[in-house]
Motif scaffolding. Sequence first.
Motif, PDB file in Angstrom:
ATOM      1  N   MET A 170      31.721  -6.747 -24.383  1.00 41.38           N
ATOM      2  CA  MET A 170      30.529  -6.532 -23.580  1.00 41.38           C
ATOM      3  C   MET A 170      30.434  -5.059 -23.192  1.00 41.38           C
ATOM      4  N   LYS A 171      29.263  -4.519 -23.377  1.00 40.93           N
ATOM      5  CA  LYS A 171      29.042  -3.108 -23.127  1.00 40.93           C
ATOM      6  C   LYS A 171      28.454  -2.929 -21.732  1.00 40.93           C
ATOM      7  N   THR A 172      29.003  -2.014 -20.963  1.00 43.13           N
ATOM      8  CA  THR A 172      28.475  -1.759 -19.626  1.00 43.13           C
ATOM      9  C   THR A 172      27.471  -0.613 -19.694  1.00 43.13           C
ATOM     10  N   ARG A 173      26.562  -0.636 -18.748  1.00 43.46           N
ATOM     11  CA  ARG A 173      25.540   0.394 -18.720  1.00 43.46           C
ATOM     12  C   ARG A 173      26.062   1.640 -18.027  1.00 43.46           C
ATOM     13  N   SER A 174      25.574   2.778 -18.485  1.00 44.83           N
ATOM     14  CA  SER A 174      25.950   4.039 -17.855  1.00 44.83           C
ATOM     15  C   SER A 174      25.110   4.252 -16.592  1.00 44.83           C
ATOM     16  N   LYS A 175      25.489   5.265 -15.843  1.00 43.39           N
ATOM     17  CA  LYS A 175      24.770   5.588 -14.614  1.00 43.39           C
ATOM     18  C   LYS A 175      23.326   5.986 -14.920  1.00 43.39           C
ATOM     19  N   ILE A 176      23.142   6.739 -15.983  1.00 41.76           N
ATOM     20  CA  ILE A 176      21.798   7.181 -16.353  1.00 41.76           C
ATOM     21  C   ILE A 176      20.944   5.997 -16.776  1.00 41.76           C
ATOM     22  N   GLU A 177      21.533   5.081 -17.551  1.00 39.62           N
ATOM     23  CA  GLU A 177      20.779   3.907 -17.971  1.00 39.62           C
ATOM     24  C   GLU A 177      20.393   3.051 -16.767  1.00 39.62           C
ATOM     25  N   ASP A 178      21.289   2.956 -15.784  1.00 36.35           N
ATOM     26  CA  ASP A 178      20.953   2.233 -14.553  1.00 36.35           C
ATOM     27  C   ASP A 178      19.770   2.888 -13.833  1.00 36.35           C
ATOM     28  N   GLU A 179      19.716   4.222 -13.859  1.00 38.53           N
ATOM     29  CA  GLU A 179      18.586   4.922 -13.244  1.00 38.53           C
ATOM     30  C   GLU A 179      17.284   4.581 -13.972  1.00 38.53           C
ATOM     31  N   TYR A 180      17.355   4.498 -15.301  1.00 42.20           N
ATOM     32  CA  TYR A 180      16.170   4.125 -16.076  1.00 42.20           C
ATOM     33  C   TYR A 180      15.721   2.706 -15.749  1.00 42.20           C
ATOM     34  N   TRP A 181      16.658   1.797 -15.646  1.00 43.07           N
ATOM     35  CA  TRP A 181      16.307   0.408 -15.309  1.00 43.07           C
ATOM     36  C   TRP A 181      15.690   0.332 -13.908  1.00 43.07           C
ATOM     37  N   GLY A 182      16.270   1.093 -12.980  1.00 39.93           N
ATOM     38  CA  GLY A 182      15.704   1.140 -11.625  1.00 39.93           C
ATOM     39  C   GLY A 182      14.290   1.707 -11.630  1.00 39.93           C
ATOM     40  N   ALA A 183      14.078   2.751 -12.454  1.00 44.86           N
ATOM     41  CA  ALA A 183      12.739   3.338 -12.563  1.00 44.86           C
ATOM     42  C   ALA A 183      11.757   2.324 -13.142  1.00 44.86           C
ATOM     43  N   LEU A 184      12.201   1.556 -14.136  1.00 45.66           N
ATOM     44  CA  LEU A 184      11.337   0.530 -14.722  1.00 45.66           C
ATOM     45  C   LEU A 184      10.957  -0.512 -13.677  1.00 45.66           C
ATOM     46  N   GLU A 185      11.906  -0.928 -12.874  1.00 44.00           N
ATOM     47  CA  GLU A 185      11.601  -1.922 -11.822  1.00 44.00           C
ATOM     48  C   GLU A 185      10.610  -1.357 -10.803  1.00 44.00           C
ATOM     49  N   ARG A 186      10.784  -0.086 -10.437  1.00 47.73           N
ATOM     50  CA  ARG A 186       9.842   0.526  -9.491  1.00 47.73           C
ATOM     51  C   ARG A 186       8.441   0.603 -10.099  1.00 47.73           C
ATOM     52  N   LEU A 187       8.365   0.906 -11.388  1.00 44.27           N
ATOM     53  CA  LEU A 187       7.059   0.946 -12.054  1.00 44.27           C
ATOM     54  C   LEU A 187       6.426  -0.433 -12.093  1.00 44.27           C
ATOM     55  N   LYS A 188       7.232  -1.458 -12.309  1.00 48.62           N
ATOM     56  CA  LYS A 188       6.700  -2.819 -12.364  1.00 48.62           C
ATOM     57  C   LYS A 188       6.088  -3.238 -11.033  1.00 48.62           C
ATOM     58  N   ILE A 189       6.796  -2.942  -9.932  1.00 53.36           N
ATOM     59  CA  ILE A 189       6.306  -3.380  -8.623  1.00 53.36           C
ATOM     60  C   ILE A 189       5.328  -2.387  -7.998  1.00 53.36           C
ATOM     61  N   GLY A 190       5.211  -1.178  -8.578  1.00 53.78           N
ATOM     62  CA  GLY A 190       4.240  -0.210  -8.086  1.00 53.78           C
ATOM     63  C   GLY A 190       4.709   0.643  -6.934  1.00 53.78           C
ATOM     64  N   LYS A 191       5.994   0.650  -6.627  1.00 52.97           N
ATOM     65  CA  LYS A 191       6.519   1.471  -5.536  1.00 52.97           C
ATOM     66  C   LYS A 191       7.313   2.627  -6.140  1.00 52.97           C
ATOM     67  N   THR A 192       6.597   3.552  -6.741  1.00 52.63           N
ATOM     68  CA  THR A 192       7.225   4.649  -7.451  1.00 52.63           C
ATOM     69  C   THR A 192       7.393   5.865  -6.560  1.00 52.63           C
ATOM     70  N   LYS A 193       8.241   6.786  -7.017  1.00 51.48           N
ATOM     71  CA  LYS A 193       8.476   8.024  -6.295  1.00 51.48           C
ATOM     72  C   LYS A 193       7.769   9.194  -6.971  1.00 51.48           C
ATOM     73  N   VAL A 194       7.629   9.150  -8.291  1.00 51.25           N
ATOM     74  CA  VAL A 194       7.086  10.281  -9.046  1.00 51.25           C
ATOM     75  C   VAL A 194       5.768   9.935  -9.726  1.00 51.25           C
ATOM     76  N   VAL A 195       5.731   8.846 -10.452  1.00 53.76           N
ATOM     77  CA  VAL A 195       4.577   8.478 -11.277  1.00 53.76           C
ATOM     78  C   VAL A 195       3.516   7.799 -10.421  1.00 53.76           C
TER      79      VAL A 195
END
Length: 141
Positions: free
Chosen positions: A1-26
């Motif tokens: 099983m492959k674990t996610r890196s810190k950067i990939e976790d940031e991308y997943w978090g960004a995707l979740e923020r985009l989905k719910i509409g509570k973004t910081k940048v976009v």
Amino acid sequence: MKTRSKIEDEYWGALERLKIGKTKVVDTKSTRFRITKDAVGREAGRGKGYVRYERYPLLCEAIADAEVARKKNGPVTPSSNAKIEQQKALKQKAISDYNQLKQAYDMLMTEYLNVVRRNFELETGLAEVKNVKIIRMPSVR
């Protein structure tokens, strides 16, 4: 099983923020907003082109699925006739508001002119009395 890196976790978090509409940048409220790999990268604090299918295949698939879901659940764009009717209603409301404000303005001007007339009558009445001296204050603007 492959674990996610810190950067990939940031991308997943960004995707979740985009989905719910509570973004910081976009800006998700823009009419041109789309959930894309570049939008996820910018939201995660990176530039365009950092999210690639070769690097993050699961993330790219999740981004594509999120965009499909956004299109399905997104606001329905009104037809051209509905837009015209909406604009007509807005115009009628603006005309109504204008007329109400004009009536209120006319009432205030009537009251103001009555006060000015009454003031003039009082000043002329005082000027006719012999013992009263009228001192006018200069208007400072």
